[in-house]
Design a protein around this motif. Structure first.
Motif, PDB file in Angstrom:
ATOM      1  N   GLY A 180       1.861  15.080   4.111  1.00 23.22           N
ATOM      2  CA  GLY A 180       1.306  13.793   4.554  1.00 23.22           C
ATOM      3  C   GLY A 180       2.193  12.584   4.335  1.00 23.22           C
ATOM      4  O   GLY A 180       1.739  11.455   4.528  1.00 23.22           O
ATOM      5  N   ALA A 181       3.466  12.783   3.922  1.00 27.97           N
ATOM      6  CA  ALA A 181       4.357  11.627   3.758  1.00 27.97           C
ATOM      7  C   ALA A 181       4.654  11.017   5.130  1.00 27.97           C
ATOM      8  O   ALA A 181       4.642  11.716   6.141  1.00 27.97           O
ATOM      9  N   TYR A 182       4.918   9.703   5.157  1.00 28.42           N
ATOM     10  CA  TYR A 182       5.331   9.059   6.412  1.00 28.42           C
ATOM     11  C   TYR A 182       6.690   9.603   6.858  1.00 28.42           C
ATOM     12  O   TYR A 182       6.989   9.715   8.034  1.00 28.42           O
ATOM     13  N   ASP A 213      13.331   9.933   8.469  1.00 31.02           N
ATOM     14  CA  ASP A 213      13.603  11.272   9.019  1.00 31.02           C
ATOM     15  C   ASP A 213      14.899  11.265   9.840  1.00 31.02           C
ATOM     16  O   ASP A 213      15.702  12.201   9.769  1.00 31.02           O
ATOM     17  N   VAL A 214      15.095  10.203  10.613  1.00 34.46           N
ATOM     18  CA  VAL A 214      16.320  10.100  11.421  1.00 34.46           C
ATOM     19  C   VAL A 214      17.536   9.991  10.495  1.00 34.46           C
ATOM     20  O   VAL A 214      18.564  10.656  10.698  1.00 34.46           O
ATOM     21  N   GLY A 256       0.809  -1.227   0.000  1.00 35.78           N
ATOM     22  CA  GLY A 256       0.000   0.000   0.000  1.00 35.78           C
ATOM     23  C   GLY A 256       0.836   1.268   0.000  1.00 35.78           C
ATOM     24  O   GLY A 256       0.313   2.345   0.285  1.00 35.78           O
ATOM     25  N   CYS A 257       2.130   1.151  -0.292  1.00 33.90           N
ATOM     26  CA  CYS A 257       3.006   2.336  -0.223  1.00 33.90           C
ATOM     27  C   CYS A 257       3.559   2.723  -1.585  1.00 33.90           C
ATOM     28  O   CYS A 257       3.672   1.891  -2.483  1.00 33.90           O
ATOM     29  N   ALA A 309       4.914   1.056   7.915  1.00 37.31           N
ATOM     30  CA  ALA A 309       5.226   2.251   7.124  1.00 37.31           C
ATOM     31  C   ALA A 309       5.468   3.477   8.001  1.00 37.31           C
ATOM     32  O   ALA A 309       6.320   4.312   7.702  1.00 37.31           O
ATOM     33  N   GLU A 310       4.698   3.572   9.097  1.00 34.19           N
ATOM     34  CA  GLU A 310       4.862   4.749   9.966  1.00 34.19           C
ATOM     35  C   GLU A 310       6.248   4.780  10.594  1.00 34.19           C
ATOM     36  O   GLU A 310       6.914   5.817  10.615  1.00 34.19           O
TER      37      GLU A 310
END
Ligand code: PMV
Length: 327
Positions: free
Chosen positions: A272-274, A245-246, A182-183, A237-238
């Motif tokens: 809204g991106a993860y 980000d890290v 789903g990504c 996904a989250e």
């Protein structure tokens, strides 16, 4: 240019590094995935051509690659040499290889490696040989050495093998099976040209100056890649977004982010991106954002509004595909 008789075609995907670029140079594993943007090569026998030629539809240019000493085509020249050595064939036929690529060049998406893999496989078909992904990858590595100097080998490996891999310098690769149906990945080109070599030197110099702190950042990167592998396999996904980000933070710490990259990363997150990060060498090149299929369009639109060219791509795309011509 006359086309002649079609002998066969092959295509191979571009890639993005999801986690671990730069740190991989010093032995930390990296995770790369093949994306649904591909390079395609078709080989034709053209009587009276006088050697091996390559025609690129992107540059609308046709050049002789064998025999040749033109630096612009030395990558293809090396692949031709390698394949003749491998097959033990001295004779060179008059072959034209046409290349069509949907992978933006010089953006860190592995366009040169995908092109070289597809070229190698199509060229071998001219001699009736169907290369395995391993063989095509090794042939393409010869081309990558010309283009990049001392490449880690990620690009030719992923272009030939496809899917998603954990890559460790000098130790080859291991397949990862992500469950992220789903990504999507939204890829945004900053439009800023960069040199991989310069970026690698900059990071290594910074690591040296940071001494124990540098080592600690690399250890953190290794831990991050481990967590990312688990999140990929679990389809979280989250968590993957947070880990991206890290990873972006670590790359920023090592000096390869630039304001344009940060701008696109923050826009993607706001839309809204993860999660989002630079991919590849940095100092320009591309940004990637992990999104759900539902939010991909909104993230892409937000990045286009900021003036970036974007591509919505599937992850875990198939590797080398070979289509010999029958009859
Ligand atoms: O932007 P690219 O695809 O050339 O990425 C280079 C990735 C590095 O880790 C910075 C270098 C390498 O050889 O792996």
């Amino acid at each position: 240019m006359a086309r002649g008789r079609l002998l066969g075609c092959a295509d191979a995907p571009g890639k993005v590094i999801l986690f671990g670029e730069h740190f991989v140079v010093e032995g930390v594993p990296a995770i790369a995935t093949a994306v649904g943007l591909r390079a395609r090569a078709c080989a034709y026998e053209v009587e009276g051509l006088g050697g091996v030629f390559v025609y690129s539809s992107v540059f609308d240019e046709s050049l002789r690659v064998f025999p040749s000493s033109n630096p612009k085509v030395m990558n293809f020249h090396e692949v031709v040499k390698y394949i003749h050595n491998m097959l033990g064939i001295d004779e060179h036929r008059d072959i034209l290889v046409r290349i069509d690529s949907a992978i933006p060049p010089a953006a860190g998406l592995g366009s040169s490696a995908a092109t070289a893999v597809a070229f190698a496989a199509a060229y071998a078909l001219a001699y009736g040989v169907r290369l395995t992904p391993e063989e095509a990858s090794r042939a393409a590595y010869e081309a990558e050495k010309i283009v990049h100097g001392r490449p880690s080998g990620i690009d030719n490996t992923i272009a030939a093998q496809g899917g998603t891999i954990l890559y460790r310098r000098g130790a080859g690769f291991e397949r990862i099976r992500p469950s992220l149906e789903g990504c999507r990945l939204v890829i945004a080109d900053t439009g800023v040209k960069r040199s991989t070599r310069k970026a690698v030197e900059l990071v290594l110099e910074r690591k040296r100056r940071l001494r124990r702190l540098g080592d600690a950042i690399y250890e953190t990167a290794a831990l991050l890649v481990e967590e990312a592998r688990r999140a990929l396999e679990e389809g979280d996904a989250e968590l993957l977004g947070i880990l991206m980000d890290v990873n972006q933070g670590l790359l920023n710490a090592m000096g390869v982010s630039i304001p344009r990259i940060e701008e696109l990363v923050y826009r993607a997150r706001r839309a809204g991106a993860y999660g989002a990060k630079l991919t590849g060498a940095g100092l320009g090149g591309c940004v990637i954002a992990l999104t759900s299929t539902r939010t991909a369009d909104a993230v892409s639109k937000a990045l286009e509004e900021a003036g970036a060219r974007t591509y919505i791509a599937e992850l875990d795309a198939p590797g080398l595909r070979v289509e010999p011509c029958r009859g």
